[in-house]
Design a protein around this motif. Structure first.
Motif, PDB file in Angstrom:
ATOM      1  N   TYR A 105       0.232  -1.600  -0.010  1.00 39.47           N
ATOM      2  CA  TYR A 105      -0.200   0.150   0.034  1.00 39.47           C
ATOM      3  C   TYR A 105       0.667   1.512   0.221  1.00 39.47           C
ATOM      4  O   TYR A 105       0.577   2.303  -0.320  1.00 39.47           O
ATOM      5  N   GLY A 106       1.890   1.093   0.225  1.00 40.36           N
ATOM      6  CA  GLY A 106       3.024   2.341   0.008  1.00 40.36           C
ATOM      7  C   GLY A 106       3.480   2.799   1.715  1.00 40.36           C
ATOM      8  O   GLY A 106       3.649   2.858   1.537  1.00 40.36           O
ATOM      9  N   ASP A 107       2.441   2.340   2.234  1.00 41.52           N
ATOM     10  CA  ASP A 107       3.163   2.348   3.805  1.00 41.52           C
ATOM     11  C   ASP A 107       4.757   1.487   4.096  1.00 41.52           C
ATOM     12  O   ASP A 107       5.312   0.702   4.302  1.00 41.52           O
ATOM     13  N   ARG A 108       5.271   2.852   5.010  1.00 40.95           N
ATOM     14  CA  ARG A 108       6.447   2.163   5.093  1.00 40.95           C
ATOM     15  C   ARG A 108       6.608   1.596   6.904  1.00 40.95           C
ATOM     16  O   ARG A 108       6.011   2.471   7.328  1.00 40.95           O
ATOM     17  N   TYR A 109       7.855   0.732   7.032  1.00 37.79           N
ATOM     18  CA  TYR A 109       7.493  -0.034   8.411  1.00 37.79           C
ATOM     19  C   TYR A 109       9.449   0.316   9.124  1.00 37.79           C
ATOM     20  O   TYR A 109      10.132   0.406   8.409  1.00 37.79           O
ATOM     21  N   PRO A 110       9.352   1.712   9.717  1.00 39.33           N
ATOM     22  CA  PRO A 110      10.145   2.360  10.179  1.00 39.33           C
ATOM     23  C   PRO A 110      11.234   1.737  10.737  1.00 39.33           C
ATOM     24  O   PRO A 110      12.474   2.073  10.854  1.00 39.33           O
ATOM     25  N   TRP A 111      10.252   0.310  11.418  1.00 41.82           N
ATOM     26  CA  TRP A 111      11.013  -0.660  12.229  1.00 41.82           C
ATOM     27  C   TRP A 111      12.004  -1.786  11.417  1.00 41.82           C
ATOM     28  O   TRP A 111      12.070  -1.717  12.739  1.00 41.82           O
ATOM     29  N   ALA A 112      10.956  -1.542  10.752  1.00 40.28           N
ATOM     30  CA  ALA A 112      11.786  -2.913   9.895  1.00 40.28           C
ATOM     31  C   ALA A 112      13.082  -2.784   8.954  1.00 40.28           C
ATOM     32  O   ALA A 112      12.431  -2.451   7.712  1.00 40.28           O
ATOM     33  N   PRO A 113      14.265  -2.366   8.863  1.00 45.43           N
ATOM     34  CA  PRO A 113      15.317  -2.374   7.843  1.00 45.43           C
ATOM     35  C   PRO A 113      14.787  -3.107   6.704  1.00 45.43           C
ATOM     36  O   PRO A 113      14.298  -4.284   7.164  1.00 45.43           O
ATOM     37  N   CYS A 114      14.502  -2.799   5.818  1.00 44.66           N
ATOM     38  CA  CYS A 114      14.773  -3.854   3.932  1.00 44.66           C
ATOM     39  C   CYS A 114      16.542  -4.851   4.067  1.00 44.66           C
ATOM     40  O   CYS A 114      17.161  -3.624   3.610  1.00 44.66           O
ATOM     41  N   ILE A 115      16.381  -5.839   4.204  1.00 44.68           N
ATOM     42  CA  ILE A 115      17.609  -5.799   4.282  1.00 44.68           C
ATOM     43  C   ILE A 115      18.207  -6.776   3.151  1.00 44.68           C
ATOM     44  O   ILE A 115      18.979  -7.129   2.313  1.00 44.68           O
ATOM     45  N   ALA A 116      17.183  -6.193   1.755  1.00 45.38           N
ATOM     46  CA  ALA A 116      17.758  -6.836   0.213  1.00 45.38           C
ATOM     47  C   ALA A 116      18.533  -5.177  -0.450  1.00 45.38           C
ATOM     48  O   ALA A 116      18.883  -5.525  -1.019  1.00 45.38           O
ATOM     49  N   ARG A 117      18.228  -4.354   0.718  1.00 48.78           N
ATOM     50  CA  ARG A 117      18.727  -2.819   0.455  1.00 48.78           C
ATOM     51  C   ARG A 117      20.721  -3.094   1.114  1.00 48.78           C
ATOM     52  O   ARG A 117      21.081  -3.032   1.415  1.00 48.78           O
ATOM     53  N   PRO A 118      21.118  -2.555   0.032  1.00 47.75           N
ATOM     54  CA  PRO A 118      22.614  -2.497   0.136  1.00 47.75           C
ATOM     55  C   PRO A 118      22.915  -2.291   0.749  1.00 47.75           C
ATOM     56  O   PRO A 118      24.018  -2.529   1.392  1.00 47.75           O
ATOM     57  N   ALA A 119      23.120  -0.591   1.339  1.00 51.70           N
ATOM     58  CA  ALA A 119      23.174  -0.319   2.446  1.00 51.70           C
ATOM     59  C   ALA A 119      22.920  -0.901   3.995  1.00 51.70           C
ATOM     60  O   ALA A 119      23.814  -0.514   4.974  1.00 51.70           O
ATOM     61  N   VAL A 120      21.847  -0.925   3.916  1.00 55.90           N
ATOM     62  CA  VAL A 120      21.140  -2.033   5.002  1.00 55.90           C
ATOM     63  C   VAL A 120      22.191  -2.721   5.346  1.00 55.90           C
ATOM     64  O   VAL A 120      22.789  -3.324   6.904  1.00 55.90           O
ATOM     65  N   ARG A 121      22.290  -4.329   4.241  1.00 54.20           N
ATOM     66  CA  ARG A 121      23.098  -5.431   4.221  1.00 54.20           C
ATOM     67  C   ARG A 121      24.553  -4.596   4.980  1.00 54.20           C
ATOM     68  O   ARG A 121      24.789  -5.736   5.985  1.00 54.20           O
ATOM     69  N   ALA A 122      24.959  -4.048   4.315  1.00 52.06           N
ATOM     70  CA  ALA A 122      26.483  -3.720   4.939  1.00 52.06           C
ATOM     71  C   ALA A 122      26.521  -3.241   6.481  1.00 52.06           C
ATOM     72  O   ALA A 122      26.951  -3.596   6.614  1.00 52.06           O
ATOM     73  N   TYR A 123      26.063  -2.485   6.617  1.00 54.60           N
ATOM     74  CA  TYR A 123      25.377  -2.262   8.308  1.00 54.60           C
ATOM     75  C   TYR A 123      25.166  -3.835   9.210  1.00 54.60           C
ATOM     76  O   TYR A 123      26.291  -2.765   9.666  1.00 54.60           O
ATOM     77  N   LEU A 124      24.093  -3.709   8.819  1.00 55.83           N
ATOM     78  CA  LEU A 124      23.705  -5.154   9.867  1.00 55.83           C
ATOM     79  C   LEU A 124      24.983  -5.772   9.495  1.00 55.83           C
ATOM     80  O   LEU A 124      25.386  -6.720  10.630  1.00 55.83           O
ATOM     81  N   VAL A 125      25.463  -5.956   9.169  1.00 60.35           N
ATOM     82  CA  VAL A 125      27.003  -7.212   8.930  1.00 60.35           C
ATOM     83  C   VAL A 125      28.224  -6.915   9.911  1.00 60.35           C
ATOM     84  O   VAL A 125      28.483  -7.425  10.312  1.00 60.35           O
TER      85      VAL A 125
END
Length: 392
Positions: free
Chosen positions: A126-146
């Motif tokens: 629906y286009g709603d963002r979940y600010p509590w849930a980082p999307c792990i498909a995004r390269p910057a998020v993945r790099a941060y989590l690792v």
């Protein structure tokens, strides 16, 4: 049978009796939070306070400025526990009482990260963002989590780690003053509400033969009966296929499963690369159903047991619940830690711990986890102290 109790550093810092009290429970290990999400927590036995308000996700140690230089995403420092390094202070006290310390690292769960970096969040159909849930498909998020996994897991005085939320997060979340239970959502609807449609996920759906716009339309149409109160609120993967159709459902799971597995592989490898030696244990909080999201992330049992040293599985509740999470791991080598809630006020049942743990062991569990020694009441801890001698 190693038994570990979960704990926050603020349960120990400022309480000179806390470490000995924990050792007196009869546990061998403490799983101590080093990176944690926002929470409001009781400290019922602390000599100076009764409530700790962790206002946002943060690390409970001083992050290494050199490690994070040049990173757009970086961990937040905490301000609610006194001292420069509350994790290290608590770990030293616990080790002094003869307890082994493992770190407890929460990864893909941070409302502040989503608020300050909206482009990191899961975006639903629906286009709603979940600010509590980082999307792990995004390269910057993945790099941060690792990077976060490597730094937060391997702290001084720590001989192992447990990685929570090392995978997809989604709709289900105890957000501040949640008002989301007016319509009952089973596993199937929650899965559809957790599908992400950010730019990277849209590209990913295309890689498995899906048109992202058509998929989004299909998800919204599938959920209409649920909102109207006449649709399926069912559980299990067959219910997802019933709502969305087997072809679409399976394609989304192929894309999301591949992303989750690659993150788990990278995070475990990063922790092992930072660890002081080969004996550093790496476990994941997990669920054997690959489509599930949240703290206990959906995994493929064979894959995760070949990647990490083992898993921590939610085992509170009925026999059938334990059988559902432990059964898929039968015959796989590694640590199967059965996690029991021992806080009566939070739905736990410390009075049945002997019986429930014995059932988990009969299903293959070889370690126990107790959630949560800092939050439990005095009678809850007495029940644990009485139960543990029967589990050795």
């Amino acid at each position: 049978m190693r038994t570990s109790a979960f704990l926050y550093p603020w349960d120990v810092v400022g309480d000179p009796e806390a470490a000995d009290r924990l050792a007196g429970l009869g546990v061998e290990q403490v799983t101590l939070a080093s990176a944690y999400h926002s929470t409001r927590a009781l400290t019922p036995r602390h000599p100076e306070r009764r409530i700790v308000t962790a206002e946002h996700a943060a690390v409970l140690y001083p992050p290494d400025a050199a490690r994070w230089a040049g990173h757009a995403l970086r961990p937040y420092a905490q301000s609610w526990v006194p001292g420069d390094d509350p994790y290290a202070e608590a770990a030293e006290a616990l080790a002094g009482a003869g307890l082994q310390v493992h770190s407890w690292v929460v990864l893909a769960h941070s409302s502040r990260l989503g608020a300050e970096h909206p482009d990191t969040s899961v975006v639903n159909a629906y286009g709603d963002r979940y600010p509590w849930a980082p999307c792990i498909a995004r390269p910057a998020v993945r790099a941060y989590l690792v990077e976060l996994a490597a730094e937060a897991a391997v702290r001084p005085g720590t001989s192992g780690t447990e990685l929570e939320s090392c995978g997809w997060y989604g709709f289900a979340h105890l957000h501040a003053h949640d008002k989301t239970t007016g319509v009952g959502l089973g596993d199937a609807a929650q899965y559809l509400m957790s599908l992400c449609f950010c730019a990277d996920c849209r590209t990913g759906y295309g890689s498995v033969g899906l048109d992202p716009d058509e998929l989004r339309t299909a998800v919204r149409l599938a959920l209409e009966p649920v909102w109207a109160g006449s649709g399926s609120a069912g559980s299990g993967w067959p219910a997802v296929e019933e709502l969305l159709g087997p072809g679409l459902a399976d394609a989304t799971l192929r894309w999301r499963g591949g992303i989750a597995r690659s993150l788990q592989e990278a995070a475990v490898a990063a922790v092992r690369g930072a660890a002081p030696g080969p004996g550093f244990q790496v476990l994941l909080h997990a669920d054997p159903a690959p489509y599930r999201t949240g703290a206990n992330v959906g995994t493929d049992p064979a894959h995760i047991m070949s990647t990490a040293d083992g898993v921590v599985l939610p085992c509170t509740g009925a026999d059938a619940a334990r059988e559902a999470v432990l059964g898929p791991f039968a015959g796989l080598a590694g640590v199967l830690a059965a996690n029991f809630n021992v806080v009566t006020g939070m739905g736990g049942s410390p009075g049945t711990l002997v019986r429930d743990a014995a059932h988990a062991v009969s299903l293959g569990a070889n370690e126990l986890r107790l959630y949560h020694a800092g939050l439990a009441s005095g009678p809850d801890l007495e029940a644990v102290r009485d139960a543990l001698p029967h589990l050795r």
